[in-house]
Design a protein around this motif. Structure first.
Motif, PDB file in Angstrom:
ATOM      1  N   ASP A   1       0.877  -1.181   0.000  1.00 38.24           N
ATOM      2  CA  ASP A   1       0.000   0.000   0.000  1.00 38.24           C
ATOM      3  C   ASP A   1       0.909   1.225   0.000  1.00 38.24           C
ATOM      4  O   ASP A   1       1.643   1.467   0.958  1.00 38.24           O
TER       5      ASP A   1
ATOM      6  N   ASN B   1       0.255  -4.965  -9.755  1.00 38.83           N
ATOM      7  CA  ASN B   1      -0.680  -3.975  -9.219  1.00 38.83           C
ATOM      8  C   ASN B   1      -2.009  -4.654  -8.915  1.00 38.83           C
ATOM      9  O   ASN B   1      -2.125  -5.880  -8.987  1.00 38.83           O
TER      10      ASN B   1
ATOM     11  N   THR C   1      -1.605   2.023  -9.517  1.00 36.65           N
ATOM     12  CA  THR C   1      -2.567   1.845  -8.421  1.00 36.65           C
ATOM     13  C   THR C   1      -1.822   1.929  -7.102  1.00 36.65           C
ATOM     14  O   THR C   1      -0.613   1.683  -7.037  1.00 36.65           O
TER      15      THR C   1
ATOM     16  N   GLU D   1      -9.198   3.098  -5.237  1.00 36.27           N
ATOM     17  CA  GLU D   1      -8.157   3.191  -6.253  1.00 36.27           C
ATOM     18  C   GLU D   1      -8.508   4.215  -7.325  1.00 36.27           C
ATOM     19  O   GLU D   1      -9.682   4.490  -7.566  1.00 36.27           O
TER      20      GLU D   1
END
Length: 465
Positions: A94, A118, A162, A236
C-alpha cells in the motif's frame, strides 16, 4: 392490394407494440447486461481484493508486511491454482503513504521466484534468478501513482498506476523433508518489506504464518462480487483505459464517493448478471484452451494475445483483451513479466480420450525422462469448479522433489490420480474426490530449450480404470 398493405401495416404495428419493453423492463435488462460485463472486466481486481480481505479478516497480517505459509500448501489454501511444492509468501503493498521497498535476498543457499503486480494483477517486475536482480538480490521500489520525486540510487523502481498491489514470492524447496522445508522458510525470512521513508533504519519485517487457516479467495459468483468491486472503485484511481466503465458501474449502484446500497430489485438483477457472467467465463475457459502440442490435451495456461497486451501495460492502440483477461483470472492469480524464464505451466481439463476428469476414476500420466528443467517439475490436481486445491485431500501434487518418488529403469515416472492408489503406487499417487471433477497443471521451473522446441513431449493423461 391497398387492403392487404393496410392489414400488413396493422400487423407490424401490433407486433412492435406487443414486443416493446417497458421502461422498467429496459432498466432491469440494463443492470443485468452491464453486470455481466462488469464481472468479466473486474475479475482481476476482485480476485486481488478477495485475497487481501482473507488476510485482513482471518490473520493478523497487514499491508506492507509478509503473510506466509510455513509448510507447503495444502487444501486449506483456497487461492486459485496455487503451487503446493514451494513455500508461499505474499506481501500486499500500500503506497498511499509513499513508496514501499521489497528487498529480495541473493540466491545463496536458496532462491525466490517472485512476481510483483498492481491490483489488476498486471506484472510490474519479476524477482529472483529469472527476475530483474538475476539472483543477485535487489531492492524493488514500488512507487505510487504519479510519483515525481527522484528515485534514490540502488533501487529497482517499479512505477505502479494503483496504490495497492502485492508480491507473490515462492521460496524453492530442495525436497519436502522437514529439514529442507525449515531451510526454505529460514531463507524466505530474509525477505524485507518497509517504507522507503525508513530505509536508513528499516523496521523489522513482520511475518504472519497462515498455515492451517482456511484461506478462501475463490471467486464468489454471488452479489458479494460487486461489494468487492465497489471497494476497488472507492479506494483506487480510475485508469484512463477504463473510464468507459464509470457510467456502466454507476447504473449498478457503484460510484466513487457514494455507498453501494442496491435495492432488493437491483440485488436480484445483479444476481442474474453474476450467474450469467460465471457461465460465460466457464464456457470460454473450456473453449479457449490453446493446445501446446499439435495433437494433445495439454494447453498453455497463458494466452499469447493476453500476455502480449499485458506486457505492454494494456496500452496498445488497437488491443485491450478484457475477455481473455477475465477468463485468465477466473482460474489463476498473479502476473509474470517473463513467462517461461522462471516457470512455465501446462493445463489439461480432459483426458486422452477427450473426457472430463472424474474424481471417481483412476488416471495415469507417464512423465518422460529428462524433463527439461533446471529446478523441478510437478503435477497438481485442482477442483474443476473452483480451480482451487481439492478440499480435504491429504496432498495435492507429486513433484521431482519427492524423495521416495518411484522411477522406472528408463527414467520415466508414472503418476496416478484417483480416489485410491493402485497397489504399490502410493508414493506416486495424487488423491481426488470421487464426488467431484478435477483438472491438472504440470509445472516446469526454470524450463530449458527442449520444452519450447518440443523435442520433449508430455503425453496426455490416460484413464486406466
Amino acid at each position: 392490394m391497398r387492403r392487404a398493405t393496410f392489414a400488413f401495416l396493422m400487423l407490424s404495428t401490433a407486433a412492435t407494440t406487443a414486443f416493446a419493453l417497458s421502461p422498467e423492463e429496459l432498466a432491469s435488462r440494463t443492470v443485468e447486461r452491464r453486470a455481466v460485463e462488469a464481472v468479466i472486466w473486474g475479475i482481476p481486481a476482485v480476485n486481488y481484493d478477495l485475497m487481501l480481505q482473507e488476510m485482513l479478516r482471518k490473520t493478523k497480517g497487514k499491508p506492507n508486511q509478509i503473510l506466509y505459509w510455513s509448510k507447503p500448501l495444502d487444501w486449506h489454501n483456497q487461492t486459485l491454482t496455487p503451487n503446493p511444492d514451494a513455500i508461499y509468501l505474499m506481501a500486499f503493498t500500500d503506497t498511499r503513504d509513499g513508496p514501499v521497498v521489497i528487498e529480495v535476498p541473493p540466491a545463496e543457499g536458496g532462491s525466490i521466484n517472485g512476481n510483483i503486480v498492481n491490483i489488476w494483477q498486471m506484472a510490474l517486475e519479476d524477482t529472483g534468478p529469472s527476475g530483474a536482480d538475476q539472483g543477485k538480490g535487489g531492492k524493488y521500489l514500488v512507487l505510487p501513482p504519479g510519483y515525481a520525486d527522484k528515485v534514490p540510487d540502488g533501487y529497482i523502481p517499479l512505477q505502479s498506476d494503483t496504490f495497492g498491489g502485492y508480491a507473490l514470492l515462492r521460496a524453492n524447496l530442495a525436497s519436502h523433508s522437514d529439514a529442507d522445508v525449515a531451510k526454505s522458510v529460514a531463507y524466505a525470512k530474509r525477505l524485507k518489506v518497509y517504507p522507503l521513508s525508513q530505509a536508513a533504519n528499516p523496521p523489522e519485517t513482520v511475518f504472519t504464518d497462515a498455515e492451517g487457516v482456511i484461506f478462501d479467495s475463490t471467486i464468489k459468483y454471488d452479489t458479494s462480487f460487486f461489494s468487492s468491486l465497489d471497494r476497488i472503485v472507492q479506494t483506487e484511481p480510475w485508469l484512463t483505459r477504463d473510464k468507459v466503465m464509470i457510467g456502466q458501474l454507476k447504473s449498478l449502484g457503484i460510484e466513487k464517493g457514494k455507498p453501494f446500497a442496491p435495492t432488493a430489485a437491483m440485488t436480484k438483477q445483479l444476481g442474474a448478471g453474476i450467474k450469467e457472467g460465471h457461465e460465460w467465463l466457464e464456457a470460454n475457459y473450456e473453449a479457449g484452451q490453446i493446445h501446446f502440442y499439435e495433437t494433445s490435451r495439454w494447453s498453455s495456461a497463458a494466452n499469447p494475445e493476453l500476455v502480449k497486451s499485458a506486457l505492454a501495460g494494456y496500452v496498445e492502440p488497437d488491443a485491450y483483451p478484457v475477455d481473455l483477461r477475465g477468463v485468465a483470472y477466473s482460474f489463476a492469480f498473479v502476473g509474470l513479466k517473463r513467462l517461461g524464464a522462471g516457470q512455465f505451466y501446462l493445463v489439461s481439463i480432459k483426458d486422452k480420450a477427450g473426457q472430463n476428469f472424474d474424481g471417481g476414476k483412476t488416471y495415469r500420466l507417464t512423465v518422460p525422462a529428462n524433463v527439461p528443467v533446471q529446478q523441478y517439475w510437478s503435477l497438481t490436481a485442482y477442483d474443476r469448479e473452483t480451480h482451487a486445491l481439492i478440499r480435504n485431500m491429504t496432498r495435492a501434487s507429486r513433484s521431482s522433489q519427492i524423495a521416495d518418488l518411484q522411477k522406472n529403469p528408463d527414467g520415466t515416472v508414472e503418476l496416478f490420480l484417483g480416489p485410491k492408489p493402485p497397489e504399490g503406487k502410493e508414493a506416486n499417487w495424487i488423491p481426488t474426490d470421487p464426488m467431484r471433477e478435477f483438472e491438472v497443471m504440470f509445472r516446469l521451473y526454470a524450463p530449458t530449450k527442449a520444452l519450447f522446441d518440443k523435442s520433449w513431449v508430455l503425453p496426455d493423461v490416460e484413464h486406466i480404470q
